[in-house]
Design a protein around this motif. Structure first.
Motif, PDB file in Angstrom:
ATOM      1  N   GLU A 416       0.861  -1.186   0.000  1.00  0.00           N
ATOM      2  CA  GLU A 416       0.000   0.000   0.000  1.00  0.00           C
ATOM      3  C   GLU A 416       0.896   1.233   0.000  1.00  0.00           C
ATOM      4  O   GLU A 416       1.848   1.322   0.774  1.00  0.00           O
ATOM      5  CB  GLU A 416      -0.898   0.018   1.234  1.00  0.00           C
ATOM      6  N   GLU A 434      -2.514   3.990  -3.424  1.00  0.00           N
ATOM      7  CA  GLU A 434      -2.472   2.675  -4.085  1.00  0.00           C
ATOM      8  C   GLU A 434      -2.703   1.617  -3.020  1.00  0.00           C
ATOM      9  O   GLU A 434      -2.052   1.622  -1.975  1.00  0.00           O
ATOM     10  CB  GLU A 434      -1.139   2.441  -4.774  1.00  0.00           C
ATOM     11  N   SER A 437      -1.789  -5.050  -2.900  1.00  0.00           N
ATOM     12  CA  SER A 437      -2.335  -5.871  -3.986  1.00  0.00           C
ATOM     13  C   SER A 437      -1.556  -7.164  -4.150  1.00  0.00           C
ATOM     14  O   SER A 437      -0.340  -7.224  -3.875  1.00  0.00           O
ATOM     15  CB  SER A 437      -2.306  -5.105  -5.318  1.00  0.00           C
ATOM     16  N   HIS A 439      -0.906 -10.020  -7.251  1.00  0.00           N
ATOM     17  CA  HIS A 439      -1.000 -10.217  -8.689  1.00  0.00           C
ATOM     18  C   HIS A 439      -0.592 -11.658  -9.005  1.00  0.00           C
ATOM     19  O   HIS A 439       0.446 -12.130  -8.519  1.00  0.00           O
ATOM     20  CB  HIS A 439      -0.060  -9.276  -9.438  1.00  0.00           C
ATOM     21  N   VAL A 462      -6.008 -10.316  -9.958  1.00  0.00           N
ATOM     22  CA  VAL A 462      -5.527  -9.201  -9.149  1.00  0.00           C
ATOM     23  C   VAL A 462      -6.485  -9.047  -7.985  1.00  0.00           C
ATOM     24  O   VAL A 462      -7.710  -8.975  -8.176  1.00  0.00           O
ATOM     25  CB  VAL A 462      -5.463  -7.887  -9.959  1.00  0.00           C
ATOM     26  N   GLN A 463      -5.938  -9.005  -6.779  1.00  0.00           N
ATOM     27  CA  GLN A 463      -6.720  -8.806  -5.567  1.00  0.00           C
ATOM     28  C   GLN A 463      -6.170  -7.583  -4.847  1.00  0.00           C
ATOM     29  O   GLN A 463      -4.989  -7.544  -4.506  1.00  0.00           O
ATOM     30  CB  GLN A 463      -6.632 -10.032  -4.656  1.00  0.00           C
ATOM     31  N   ARG A 464      -7.027  -6.586  -4.630  1.00  0.00           N
ATOM     32  CA  ARG A 464      -6.617  -5.360  -3.949  1.00  0.00           C
ATOM     33  C   ARG A 464      -7.339  -5.250  -2.620  1.00  0.00           C
ATOM     34  O   ARG A 464      -8.446  -5.770  -2.447  1.00  0.00           O
ATOM     35  CB  ARG A 464      -6.924  -4.125  -4.804  1.00  0.00           C
ATOM     36  N   ASP A 465      -6.721  -4.533  -1.683  1.00  0.00           N
ATOM     37  CA  ASP A 465      -7.379  -4.218  -0.426  1.00  0.00           C
ATOM     38  C   ASP A 465      -8.688  -3.494  -0.740  1.00  0.00           C
ATOM     39  O   ASP A 465      -8.690  -2.400  -1.327  1.00  0.00           O
ATOM     40  CB  ASP A 465      -6.474  -3.341   0.436  1.00  0.00           C
ATOM     41  N   ALA A 469      -9.254   0.295  -2.166  1.00  0.00           N
ATOM     42  CA  ALA A 469      -9.699   0.318  -3.562  1.00  0.00           C
ATOM     43  C   ALA A 469     -10.995   1.103  -3.707  1.00  0.00           C
ATOM     44  O   ALA A 469     -11.165   1.889  -4.648  1.00  0.00           O
ATOM     45  CB  ALA A 469      -9.877  -1.104  -4.075  1.00  0.00           C
ATOM     46  N   SER A 476     -11.639  -3.813  -6.971  1.00  0.00           N
ATOM     47  CA  SER A 476     -11.062  -4.562  -5.857  1.00  0.00           C
ATOM     48  C   SER A 476     -10.559  -5.931  -6.285  1.00  0.00           C
ATOM     49  O   SER A 476      -9.679  -6.504  -5.627  1.00  0.00           O
ATOM     50  CB  SER A 476     -12.086  -4.718  -4.735  1.00  0.00           C
ATOM     51  N   ASP A 574      -6.457  -4.732 -15.547  1.00  0.00           N
ATOM     52  CA  ASP A 574      -5.852  -4.808 -14.215  1.00  0.00           C
ATOM     53  C   ASP A 574      -4.531  -5.565 -14.251  1.00  0.00           C
ATOM     54  O   ASP A 574      -3.592  -5.209 -13.538  1.00  0.00           O
ATOM     55  CB  ASP A 574      -6.819  -5.475 -13.235  1.00  0.00           C
TER      56      ASP A 574
END
Length: 893
Positions: A416, A434, A437, A439, A462-465, A469, A476, A574
């Motif tokens: 982050e 940002e 994440s 990937h 892709v997995q983001r907080d 996000a 997300s 993404d």
């Protein structure tokens, strides 16, 4: 849309076969007739027209790598001779005699090659850094140690001892970023030159069997004739490279080594940059130090794991300057070693043809460690944001199993990123720009029928907080997956191929609304009958498919046809790179190539392409075709040219979310000429342009490059680029009053730049590189107008003039009875970037770098172009200087 790129004349061994691979993969090259017999190899046998060489066992300690064939074992092993030309006289015997021998020991394969030469004084030998193409004679060996006829390892050397290596995959593709740790020595005498290779088994991949057969070929490039010859004959008509290798038999009792390589590194840098003295985050001098480790481990004899901890993902050469006035993101090539090496297994292109769309792919590695996507509001003060996201760690798994499965898996974690903000009033604080994440990429492929057919799977995630996000209106989570296939038939002259893909993205309503409004699909278009914009959505899915059949081998004639489609909701940005969705395209092409000398030509080719394009609302959005011609003369000059014609069609993207617009017809053209690459001084010139007569719009570009080889250690090149664009319908902005107003203007745009490169090699392991690029671009907007009737038959009826008056740093106008203001879009951008790199490979696999980078930027809103004056302004700017030292050390316990 489908335009052939010219295959250049040979400058070395690697680009020759790389060029063949590019021809086969693009399905746009044609070939000469197959050559006759198979070379005889003394001391071996010949089965089914495949040349075979017997390997001889030797104790490792008995071979000294010195470039001399002094050990008795070399005289007792079989000799590969009678090389056959690939270029220029395909199928004819090589003009100079070449011999190759192979020994194998407990830990390494040994290869000795002798290049006899009747004119030893004309042997070309340029001293350069590793993997740099140059005007040099070359000797090389290609080894398919899997013996799958699809993958191989290539090792090449020139008489000065400069190494080149690459990994070959999918028969005709290559990964030039692959670097192995191996030894070679060369010698020269009155009869020619020799090369002695030691290739450790730890750098190859093979199966654990009592007796093995490997694919092998020996290659020679004779620079003064641009002649490439091979022991196992290869022709363009064959449609393959690795599948055409000979065989190395009799390898017994090989023990796959425990492959463990560790490369720790340390880095120190100092940066001196200009800034605002009132900015509390500005430091005139900034010092940084870091350490990290790269690890490579052989999980099995077939599968390799690469891990990087606290990686240094900097890049030596800066990205080129560009002015982008389109709605689409600029594509930037990957230069970071972790992602460049072994990238082949993860390549999954989804584009047709070339041009701007050709970079579309399911995996775009520069998504990892990208610049933060959020924006920090300084609130009347200052904000400090890193220029790229921190990569906490990454790993990748790659290889090929005994069952024929190719495997590639990659995972990376990025931190982050938070901006430090010092507002005009109040205390400092941080805000996210940002999210944290993960990937991931998974690629599987299974070969059948000795690699002539295959099926595969690819998936990305892709997995983001989710909280961060949502705050930044980013998706997300994003998933893509699909299958692909290929099948050769008709004597391997025809190929059927295709893929079917799906995508799904999810996130907050704001994030998915942005996705629906993106330039790839424009769900908000008021006249779109096939999609519906929904601001409450939290997910979006889509699909894509591609199918093609083509004849690419067996004769000089080529033909192919197919289709590609993407639904409006297909979204892969993404983890990948995508510009367009919502289309269906049908294409057809045909061509002919003469690959052997004819009249004044060493080779020549011609091809023709055509296509039709529709969106999912059945609007015809494109119809066109092009003709391409490429040639090389007997004096080694080359040239190319082409013309592309596109008919008038509907544009569903020109108004950037507005209704369909009737776009006028356009003609594109390109041409180029280059001199003999063997000469110490050479020049090449490229040109391009387009015209749209209905709107009185045109563009023209010109780019000459001068290359000089002043000595056997140095090369220098200076390239210039100048382009002019006069476009009557350049987008300005949308202004909403009682109704939306789509504002355009005529732009007069000029860009110019210089690119200078200098390379000097002190030894094959110690080199100096200098790169410098000043760039200037300007654009002046005049004749403002808004869209009146986007469907009108006459171009003049599609717009109506808008009277504007200067006000402040913009313009004031009356639209639908409302007074509106918009900023002056004129621009003038100047940039200078340079890098100086001293590279010393002080031990195999261990490197010391000294780097100096400089950057200068200057912007103005004048829109005027004066190259000399602009450069003066640019070099009057205080530079941003970065000095860096990096040390890495290769360990193999």
């Amino acid at each position: 849309m489908i335009r052939r790129t010219r295959m250049r004349g040979l400058a070395g061994l690697i680009p020759a076969l790389a060029g063949l691979g590019a021809e086969i993969q693009a399905q746009e090259q044609a070939t000469g007739a197959p050559m006759g017999g198979v070379p005889v190899v003394p001391g071996c046998c010949d089965t089914d027209s495949v040349p075979v060489l017997a390997a001889t066992r030797v104790a490792d300690a008995h071979i000294t790598i010195d470039g001399a064939m002094e050990e008795e074992a070399w005289g007792a092993t079989a000799v590969a001779t009678r090389f056959t030309q690939f270029e220029p006289d395909e199928g004819e015997p090589a003009t100079q005699r070449t011999e190759a021998r192979v020994l194998y020991g407990a830990t390494a394969l040994f290869v000795f090659m002798r290049a006899h030469d009747t004119s030893p004084g004309e042997i070309a030998s340029q001293l350069t850094r590793r993997d740099q193409q140059s005007y040099s004679d070359l000797l090389g060996v290609v080894i398919d140690s899997y013996f799958d006829r699809r993958t191989a390892f290539q090792f090449v050397v020139n008489p000065a001892g400069v190494k080149q290596d690459m990994y070959r995959f999918d028969d005709t593709s290559e990964d030039t970023g692959w670097d192995a740790v191996w030894d070679v020595a060369t010698t020269r005498d009155e009869g020619g030159w020799s090369a002695e290779f030691r290739i450790p088994y730890s750098q190859l991949r093979f199966r654990d069997r009592e007796e093995q057969t490997w694919g092998i070929n020996f290659l020679r490039h004779l620079a003064r004739r641009e002649e490439l010859s091979a022991w196992a004959p290869t022709t363009r008509a064959d449609g393959g490279i690795v599948s055409r290798l000979g065989e190395l038999r009799g390898l017994r009792d090989l023990d796959p080594p425990r492959r463990l390589e560790i490369v720790p590194y340390s880095l120190a840098s100092l940066r001196r940059a200009p800034g605002d003295e009132a900015n509390p985050f500005h430091r005139a001098t900034d010092v940084l130090a870091s350490v990290g480790t790269d690890l490579r481990y052989g999980v099995t004899s077939d599968i390799t794991l690469d891990v990087t901890i606290n990686p240094d993902f900097g890049q030596v050469e800066a990205d080129p300057a560009q002015v982008n006035l389109t709605a689409f993101e600029t594509f930037l090539p990957e230069r970071r070693p972790f992602f460049v090496e072994g990238a082949g297994i993860f390549n999954f292109g989804i584009a047709l043809g070339d041009g701007d769309d050709s970079n579309e792919s399911l995996f775009y590695s520069r998504r990892i460690g990208r610049p933060p996507q959020g924006w920090a509001d300084p609130r009347g003060g200052f904000a400090d944001v890193d220029d790229r996201t921190t990569i906490l760690g990454a790993w990748k798994l790659s290889g090929k199993t005994a069952g024929g499965w190719s495997i590639g898996a990659l995972h990376a974690m990025t931190a982050e990123e938070r901006a430090d903000v010092a507002p005009g009033e109040g205390d400092r604080f941080q805000e996210p720009v940002e999210p944290f994440s993960n990937h991931g990429v998974l690629r599987l492929q299974k070969d059948f029928a000795e690699g002539r057919s295959a099926v595969g799977f690819i998936g990305t995630t892709v997995q983001r907080d989710a909280g961060v996000a949502e705050e930044l209106a980013l998706r997300s989570a994003a998933y893509t997956g699909g299958v692909d296939f290929r099948h050769r038939f008709g004597g391997a002259a025809w190929q059927l191929e295709g893929h079917v893909l799906g995508s799904y993205v999810q996130g907050s309503a704001n994030a998915i609304a942005r996705t629906q409004r993106s330039p790839a699909r424009y769900y908000q278009r008021p006249d779109a009958g096939h999609v519906r914009y929904d601001g409450g959505r939290t997910g979006l899915g889509g699909g894509a498919a591609n199918f093609g059949v083509m004849k690419f081998a067996g004769s000089p004639w080529r033909i192919g046809t197919g289709f590609q489609t993407r639904t409006p909701g297909f979204e892969v940005n993404d983890m990948g790179y995508q510009r367009d969705a919502d289309y269906f395209v049908h294409w057809i092409w045909g061509g002919y190539q003469r690959s052997t000398p004819q009249g004044p030509f060493r080779n020549w080719s011609v091809n023709l392409n055509g296509w039709n394009l529709w969106n999912y609302d059945r609007d015809r959005t494109g119809t066109g075709g092009n003709l391409n011609l490429n040639f090389q003369l007997r004096n080694f000059w080359y040239g190319y040219g082409g013309v592309n014609q596109e008919l008038g069609a509907w544009s569903d993207g020109l108004l950037r979310g507005g209704p369909l617009f009737r776009a006028e017809a356009r003609t594109n053209f390109w041409a180029g000429l280059g001199s003999d690459a063997r000469k110490p001084v050479r020049i090449n010139v490229n040109s391009w342009g387009n015209v749209r007569p209905e709107s009185d719009s045109w563009s023209l570009g010109f780019s000459p490059t001068l290359s000089v080889r002043p000595s056997g250690r140095a090369t220098f090149s200076l390239g210039a680029r100048l382009s002019r664009n006069s476009d009557d319908r350049q987008w300005v902005r949308r202004i909403d009053t009682d109704a939306p107003n789509y504002l355009f203007a005529r732009i007069e745009q000029t860009t110019g730049g210089l690119t200078a490169r200098m390379d000097y090699a002190f030894t094959p392991d110690l080199s100096l590189q200098v790169y410098a690029q000043p760039f200037v671009g300007s654009g002046s907007y005049r004749g403002f107008k808004r869209v009146a009737d986007p469907r009108a038959e006459r171009y003049a009826d599609r717009f109506e003039a808008v009277e504007v008056l200067p006000e402040g740093d913009g313009y004031r106008a009356e639209l639908d009875g409302s007074r509106v203001w918009f900023g002056n879009p004129d621009f003038s951008f100047r940039q200078f970037r340079s890098n100086t790199v001293l590279r010393w490979e002080y031990s195999p696999g261990s490197v010391l770098y000294f780097v100096w980078s400089q950057g200068r930027n200057h912007t103005a809103g004048t829109g005027e172009f004066d190259f000399a004056s602009d450069l003066g302004d640019l070099f009057g700017v205080t530079p941003d200087n970065v000095f860096m030292v990096k040390l890495s050390y290769w360990l193999s316990p």
